[in-house]
Design an enzyme around this catalytic site. Structure first.
Site, PDB file in Angstrom:
ATOM      1  N   MET A 169       2.735  60.834  -4.238  1.00 43.77           N
ATOM      2  CA  MET A 169       3.572  61.778  -4.968  1.00 43.77           C
ATOM      3  C   MET A 169       3.784  61.262  -6.391  1.00 43.77           C
ATOM      4  O   MET A 169       3.467  60.129  -6.704  1.00 43.77           O
ATOM      5  CB  MET A 169       4.906  61.968  -4.253  1.00 43.77           C
ATOM      6  CG  MET A 169       4.813  62.861  -3.014  1.00 43.77           C
ATOM      7  SD  MET A 169       4.338  64.548  -3.336  1.00 43.77           S
ATOM      8  CE  MET A 169       5.826  65.231  -4.000  1.00 43.77           C
ATOM      9  N   PRO A 170       4.416  62.056  -7.202  1.00 43.54           N
ATOM     10  CA  PRO A 170       4.498  61.725  -8.621  1.00 43.54           C
ATOM     11  C   PRO A 170       5.596  60.735  -8.970  1.00 43.54           C
ATOM     12  O   PRO A 170       6.563  60.552  -8.244  1.00 43.54           O
ATOM     13  CB  PRO A 170       4.801  63.083  -9.268  1.00 43.54           C
ATOM     14  CG  PRO A 170       5.577  63.808  -8.221  1.00 43.54           C
ATOM     15  CD  PRO A 170       4.959  63.382  -6.919  1.00 43.54           C
ATOM     16  N   THR A 171       5.373  60.130 -10.116  1.00 43.76           N
ATOM     17  CA  THR A 171       6.407  59.336 -10.773  1.00 43.76           C
ATOM     18  C   THR A 171       6.663  60.000 -12.122  1.00 43.76           C
ATOM     19  O   THR A 171       5.732  60.217 -12.895  1.00 43.76           O
ATOM     20  CB  THR A 171       5.955  57.890 -10.997  1.00 43.76           C
ATOM     21  OG1 THR A 171       5.699  57.288  -9.733  1.00 43.76           O
ATOM     22  CG2 THR A 171       7.019  57.090 -11.740  1.00 43.76           C
ATOM     23  N   ASP A 188       9.423  59.539  -7.460  1.00 41.05           N
ATOM     24  CA  ASP A 188      10.113  58.526  -8.265  1.00 41.05           C
ATOM     25  C   ASP A 188      10.420  59.100  -9.637  1.00 41.05           C
ATOM     26  O   ASP A 188       9.587  59.782 -10.238  1.00 41.05           O
ATOM     27  CB  ASP A 188       9.243  57.281  -8.446  1.00 41.05           C
ATOM     28  CG  ASP A 188       9.082  56.495  -7.163  1.00 41.05           C
ATOM     29  OD1 ASP A 188      10.098  56.278  -6.476  1.00 41.05           O
ATOM     30  OD2 ASP A 188       7.946  56.114  -6.842  1.00 41.05           O
TER      31      ASP A 188
END
Length: 63
Positions: free
Chosen positions: A1-3, A40
């Site tokens: 998933m993204p940060t 995050d």
């Protein structure tokens, strides 16, 4: 998933940052799928003397 890296001028409250983090997480999960625990978010408060727009520091008076 993204940060996500969020940079903004200092002065927001902890409550505002909390709401922003919750909203970014919610939208990320809605659009990208996955679990909220996998998103995050890094929030950096930048002093006004360290940010300039149009060649003018934000610590300087605005006209």
């Amino acid at each position: 998933m993204p940060t996500y890296h969020v940079e903004m001028l200092e002065g927001r409250t902890v409550e505002q940052k909390k709401k922003l983090a919750e909203a970014i997480t919610r939208v990320s999960v809605e659009i990208l799928g996955g679990a909220p625990d996998a998103v995050d978010i890094i929030i950096s408060d930048i002093k006004r003397e360290n940010w300039a727009t149009g060649g003018k520091l934000w610590s300087e008076p605005r006209t």
